[in-house]
Design a protein around this motif. Sequence first.
Motif, mmCIF file in Angstrom:
data_model
loop_
_atom_site.group_PDB
_atom_site.id
_atom_site.type_symbol
_atom_site.label_atom_id
_atom_site.label_comp_id
_atom_site.label_asym_id
_atom_site.label_seq_id
_atom_site.Cartn_x
_atom_site.Cartn_y
_atom_site.Cartn_z
ATOM 1 N N GLU A 36 0.827 -1.209 0.000
ATOM 2 C CA GLU A 36 0.000 0.000 0.000
ATOM 3 C C GLU A 36 0.861 1.258 0.000
ATOM 4 O O GLU A 36 0.521 2.241 -0.637
ATOM 5 N N SER A 37 1.955 1.238 0.754
ATOM 6 C CA SER A 37 2.833 2.401 0.780
ATOM 7 C C SER A 37 4.204 2.012 1.319
ATOM 8 O O SER A 37 4.353 1.024 2.030
ATOM 9 N N LEU A 38 5.169 2.820 0.944
ATOM 10 C CA LEU A 38 6.551 2.663 1.396
ATOM 11 C C LEU A 38 7.034 4.004 1.917
ATOM 12 O O LEU A 38 6.667 5.055 1.378
ATOM 13 N N GLY A 39 7.846 3.977 2.943
ATOM 14 C CA GLY A 39 8.422 5.214 3.456
ATOM 15 C C GLY A 39 9.859 4.992 3.870
ATOM 16 O O GLY A 39 10.241 3.889 4.275
ATOM 17 N N ARG A 40 10.652 6.046 3.757
ATOM 18 C CA ARG A 40 12.067 5.963 4.145
ATOM 19 C C ARG A 40 12.518 7.327 4.631
ATOM 20 O O ARG A 40 12.214 8.353 4.012
ATOM 21 N N ARG A 41 13.215 7.343 5.745
ATOM 22 C CA ARG A 41 13.791 8.571 6.270
ATOM 23 C C ARG A 41 15.240 8.310 6.651
ATOM 24 O O ARG A 41 15.562 7.324 7.309
ATOM 25 N N ILE A 42 16.098 9.203 6.232
ATOM 26 C CA ILE A 42 17.513 9.137 6.611
ATOM 27 C C ILE A 42 17.634 9.683 8.032
ATOM 28 O O ILE A 42 17.060 10.719 8.353
ATOM 29 N N LEU A 43 18.372 8.979 8.864
ATOM 30 C CA LEU A 43 18.594 9.425 10.237
ATOM 31 C C LEU A 43 19.817 10.334 10.300
ATOM 32 O O LEU A 43 20.789 10.130 9.567
ATOM 33 N N GLN A 44 19.767 11.297 11.196
ATOM 34 C CA GLN A 44 20.934 12.144 11.431
ATOM 35 C C GLN A 44 22.033 11.285 12.059
ATOM 36 O O GLN A 44 21.754 10.308 12.757
ATOM 37 N N ASP A 45 23.256 11.648 11.801
ATOM 38 C CA ASP A 45 24.379 10.918 12.390
ATOM 39 C C ASP A 45 24.257 10.894 13.903
ATOM 40 O O ASP A 45 23.941 11.908 14.532
ATOM 41 N N GLY A 46 24.474 9.724 14.486
ATOM 42 C CA GLY A 46 24.496 9.589 15.937
ATOM 43 C C GLY A 46 23.158 9.272 16.579
ATOM 44 O O GLY A 46 23.109 9.001 17.775
ATOM 45 N N VAL A 47 22.053 9.295 15.832
ATOM 46 C CA VAL A 47 20.749 8.983 16.420
ATOM 47 C C VAL A 47 20.680 7.505 16.791
ATOM 48 O O VAL A 47 20.203 7.138 17.858
ATOM 49 N N VAL A 48 21.170 6.638 15.908
ATOM 50 C CA VAL A 48 21.295 5.204 16.185
ATOM 51 C C VAL A 48 22.750 4.844 15.932
ATOM 52 O O VAL A 48 23.301 5.139 14.879
ATOM 53 N N GLU A 49 23.367 4.233 16.929
ATOM 54 C CA GLU A 49 24.781 3.847 16.814
ATOM 55 C C GLU A 49 24.940 2.386 17.209
ATOM 56 O O GLU A 49 24.553 2.001 18.310
ATOM 57 N N GLY A 50 25.459 1.595 16.304
ATOM 58 C CA GLY A 50 25.678 0.176 16.584
ATOM 59 C C GLY A 50 24.388 -0.566 16.891
ATOM 60 O O GLY A 50 24.389 -1.503 17.678
#
Length: 70
Positions: A36-50
């Motif tokens: 039905e739909s697709l979404g994608r967002r780039i995360l800022q550096d450091g929001v998720v690490e490892g």
Amino acid sequence: MFNFNWGKNFSAGFDISDSAIEVAVLSAKGNEHVIESLGRRILQDGVVEGGLVSEANKFGESVLNVLAPA
């Protein structure tokens, strides 16, 4: 990857990496599954690490932003 089921006809899958969040919303139509739909967002550096969320507020905002159009 996380999968959520919203009743009989709708489900969503999330993929979260250190650099992006992706979501796919699917519906069941008979024996077929339709995207039905697709979404994608780039995360800022450091929001998720490892694989761990290090900035919860920014991560939460990104999740809401990727879900809004989906």
